[in-house]
Every structure is written in structure tokens, then in C-alpha cells.
Design a protein around this motif. Structure first.
Motif, mmCIF file in Angstrom:
data_model
loop_
_atom_site.group_PDB
_atom_site.id
_atom_site.type_symbol
_atom_site.label_atom_id
_atom_site.label_comp_id
_atom_site.label_asym_id
_atom_site.label_seq_id
_atom_site.Cartn_x
_atom_site.Cartn_y
_atom_site.Cartn_z
ATOM 1 N N TYR A 1 42.702 49.081 125.337
ATOM 2 C CA TYR A 1 42.562 50.293 124.519
ATOM 3 C C TYR A 1 41.854 51.355 125.354
ATOM 4 O O TYR A 1 41.029 51.033 126.210
ATOM 5 N N HIS A 2 42.205 52.591 125.090
ATOM 6 C CA HIS A 2 41.549 53.683 125.792
ATOM 7 C C HIS A 2 40.082 53.700 125.381
ATOM 8 O O HIS A 2 39.753 53.465 124.222
ATOM 9 N N MET B 1 42.276 51.976 118.106
ATOM 10 C CA MET B 1 43.093 50.985 118.816
ATOM 11 C C MET B 1 42.292 49.709 119.075
ATOM 12 O O MET B 1 42.828 48.606 119.015
ATOM 13 N N GLU B 2 41.007 49.870 119.344
ATOM 14 C CA GLU B 2 40.141 48.707 119.533
ATOM 15 C C GLU B 2 40.057 47.904 118.224
ATOM 16 O O GLU B 2 40.209 46.680 118.211
ATOM 17 N N GLU B 3 39.873 48.630 117.124
ATOM 18 C CA GLU B 3 39.769 47.970 115.826
ATOM 19 C C GLU B 3 41.084 47.290 115.442
ATOM 20 O O GLU B 3 41.087 46.184 114.882
ATOM 21 N N ALA B 4 42.195 47.946 115.765
ATOM 22 C CA ALA B 4 43.507 47.352 115.466
ATOM 23 C C ALA B 4 43.643 46.011 116.183
ATOM 24 O O ALA B 4 44.115 45.027 115.610
ATOM 25 N N GLY B 5 43.205 45.958 117.439
ATOM 26 C CA GLY B 5 43.253 44.714 118.208
ATOM 27 C C GLY B 5 42.375 43.639 117.584
ATOM 28 O O GLY B 5 42.778 42.473 117.473
ATOM 29 N N PHE C 1 41.891 36.299 122.297
ATOM 30 C CA PHE C 1 42.066 37.699 122.683
ATOM 31 C C PHE C 1 40.983 38.091 123.687
ATOM 32 O O PHE C 1 39.812 37.753 123.515
ATOM 33 N N GLU C 2 41.417 38.856 124.690
ATOM 34 C CA GLU C 2 40.445 39.480 125.574
ATOM 35 C C GLU C 2 40.626 40.985 125.434
ATOM 36 O O GLU C 2 41.758 41.481 125.425
ATOM 37 N N PHE C 3 39.516 41.704 125.276
ATOM 38 C CA PHE C 3 39.611 43.151 125.096
ATOM 39 C C PHE C 3 39.181 43.875 126.360
ATOM 40 O O PHE C 3 38.146 43.540 126.942
ATOM 41 N N LYS C 4 40.004 44.837 126.762
ATOM 42 C CA LYS C 4 39.656 45.611 127.955
ATOM 43 C C LYS C 4 39.864 47.092 127.679
ATOM 44 O O LYS C 4 40.909 47.488 127.162
#
Lengths: 122, 188
Positions: A95-96, A102-106, A117-120
Motif C-alpha cells: 500500500y502507498h 488500502m492498508e485497512e482493506a488489506g 499476510f505481510e504488509f509493505k
């Protein structure tokens, strides 16, 4: 049966998609607001169905979406549900850095399926 | 010729930066989105506000596209005309649309939006997750999440109204506000 590579260029309303078993590249990126999301993602779901029968030991699926509409969100969940059944799957959700939505959607997707899930941010 | 001036004045008074009236298709949706994006880019609008406006616009426009063939009334003679507008004010963007709906849909729509408006942030999130998990894509390609998403992304109540046209159809107006002031710290 060998699996053909799916390699779709992104457009203003559809994402770039690469599904390449041999090179281990699985990625959906860009914008997703097609008129008919179910129709657009049908080949992807069919590909994953076939892939699940002959999956690599590890599958790292990358989502790097700039925007997706609600119809696409339903199809993204369908994709994640397919991936859930494939052993060794991990998701990388980009996510930008200033895109909280977009972060919350993930995060919400990660709560709906049993896949790591890995968030970047980028 | 006065109507040209009148329309011009209305647009200025309401700070409308974009008005489209006519038939709605995916191609039109893309053009309208591109125009609004260029407009926001030109003034250097904040990226997160731009994304929210874009988001609300997409759901609003695609709603109209999906349901545009449902009304077949002599008044519109087969042309399913709708209106879509974006207003830009000092402190907010106003995204509004209007389209005819059959009278038997009025109560359903009313109830659906009222239900959304009665939910807080967490309630909306729960409803979203519930529908995405259990809902199916409709034959028209909708996930049934459009209004919820508009409420979530804007952080505002959806304003709506039904103006009776005749005994078969009503005009459905919908207005969503996207504040231009950035959220001052999230509450979670």
C-alpha cells in the motif's frame, strides 16, 4: 497439463496481472474497476484452480493495488479463498505509505482468510 | 438563450466543477473520472483526498451504469438519462448523482441507505465484512457494497431524496461529501 503464463498489461480500469508458475511470479497491481469484475477475474480463478493441483512448494502472491472498486473486492476475496487452499501460500499486500484505506482493506482481507499476510508500504 | 446563462450561473453558485447529463456507460465513467482527476491534479489536491473522491465517484458512477436499464418509462423514451456532478468548495468535495428509479424500488433503497446511515465506523466495517463474505455478485455485477463503501471512504452520512415523477417512477438524488480537511489523527 502445463500451465500457461497469464501476463496482462494494466489499463486505466483493469490491473496488471502476472501468473507465472515456472518463475514463481504471482502479482496483481494497479487499478481494478472493470465494468464486469466477475468476468474479468474468471481466467485468474480458473488458472488458480488448475495451479492448486500442481502448486509450487512456496507461493508468494503479491497485491500492489492503487485502487479497486467494491465489485473487485469481492473477486479479490475469491482469489484469496482459492489461495487459502494452497499449501505454502503467503500474501504480500503493498500500500502507498499515505494510503490508510488500502492498508485497512488489506487488514480486512487478512481477517477473512487463513493465509499469512505481510504488509509493505512503498 | 437565457437557459445557457442560467445553467452557467447555477454551476458557479454551486461551485460545480463537473456536470455530466446523459446515458452512462463504462466508457463515460472512465472519461468523467479522468476529467475529475486532471482537475484535482491541476490544483495539487492532497493524494488521500483525491483517492477518496475518486473512490466515491467510481461507486456512484458504476451504480448508475448498472441500474440504468431498469427504468423503461415513456418519459425517457428508452433513453436512460441520469446526471452526475462534482462540486468543489473550500472545505469539501460534493459528489452527487440523480437518476430515475421505479417506484417499487424506492422503499428498498430508502431502507438500505438509512440502515447504512445509522451505523458508526465499526458498524459499517462489520456490515462490509458480512456482505463480502456471504454475498454473491448480482447478475448486474454489483457486490452490494457500493453505498457502504461510499459511507466508509467519505466518513459522512449519505444524503438522499426521492422526487416523485409520476405513478411509475421517481427521481433518486444522492449526495456524498468528502471533507478536504485531512483527518486529524485516527481514532483507532
Amino acid at each position: 497439463m502445463s500451465l500457461d503464463v497469464i501476463n496482462l498489461e494494466g489499463t486505466e480500469d483493469t490491473p496488471k496481472i502476472i501468473l507465472d508458475k515456472n518463475n514463481g511470479i504471482f502479482e496483481i497491481s494497479g487499478r481494478s474497476l472493470p465494468e464486469d469484475a466477475a468476468d474479468f477475474y474468471k481466467p485468474v480463478l480458473e488458472w488458480l484452480e488448475e495451479y492448486s493441483k500442481q502448486a509450487n512448494e512456496e507461493t508468494n502472491f503479491i497485491f500492489k493495488l492503487e485502487y479497486f472498486n467494491t465489485a473487485s473486492s469481492k473477486l479479490i476475496l475469491d482469489i484469496l479463498s482459492k489461495l487459502e487452499k494452497i499449501n505454502g501460500t503467503t500474501i504480500t499486500w503493498y500500500y502507498h505509505e499515505d494510503d490508510e484505506d488500502m492498508e485497512e482493506a488489506g487488514t480486512e482481507f487478512s481477517e477473512l482468510v487463513e493465509v499469512p499476510f505481510e504488509f509493505k508500504s512503498y | 438563450m437565457k437557459y445557457i446563462y442560467e445553467l452557467h450561473k447555477t454551476m458557479l453558485d454551486r461551485s460545480l466543477i463537473l456536470v455530466y447529463e446523459g446515458e452512462f456507460t463504462q466508457e463515460i465513467t472512465k472519461s468523467v473520472l479522468a476529467m475529475a482527476e486532471r482537475n484535482m491534479d491541476a490544483i495539487g489536491e492532497d493524494a488521500s483526498i483525491k483517492r477518496k473522491v475518486f473512490n466515491v465517484m467510481v461507486e456512484c458512477l458504476q451504480n448508475i451504469v448498472k441500474h440504468s436499464d431498469e427504468v423503461d418509462d415513456d418519459l425517457y423514451r428508452g433513453k436512460n438519462s441520469a446526471i452526475f456532478m462534482v462540486g468543489k468548495q473550500e472545505d469539501m468535495y460534493v459528489i452527487s448523482s440523480g437518476n430515475p428509479v421505479s417506484n417499487d424500488k424506492v422503499a428498498i433503497l430508502h431502507e438500505k441507505i438509512e440502515r447504512i446511515n445509522n451505523l458508526d465506523k465499526d458498524g459499517l466495517k462489520a456490515l462490509y465484512k458480512d456482505i463480502i463474505k456471504t454475498g454473491d455478485i448480482s447478475p448486474k455485477g454489483g457486490a452490494g457494497l457500493g453505498f457502504i463503501d461510499m459511507a466508509r471512504k467519505s466518513g459522512q452520512k449519505l444524503q438522499f431524496d426521492f422526487e416523485p415523477i409520476n405513478n411509475r417512477i421517481s427521481f433518486f438524488s444522492l449526495k456524498t461529501i468528502v471533507p478536504r480537511t485531512k483527518e486529524s489523527g485516527k481514532d483507532d
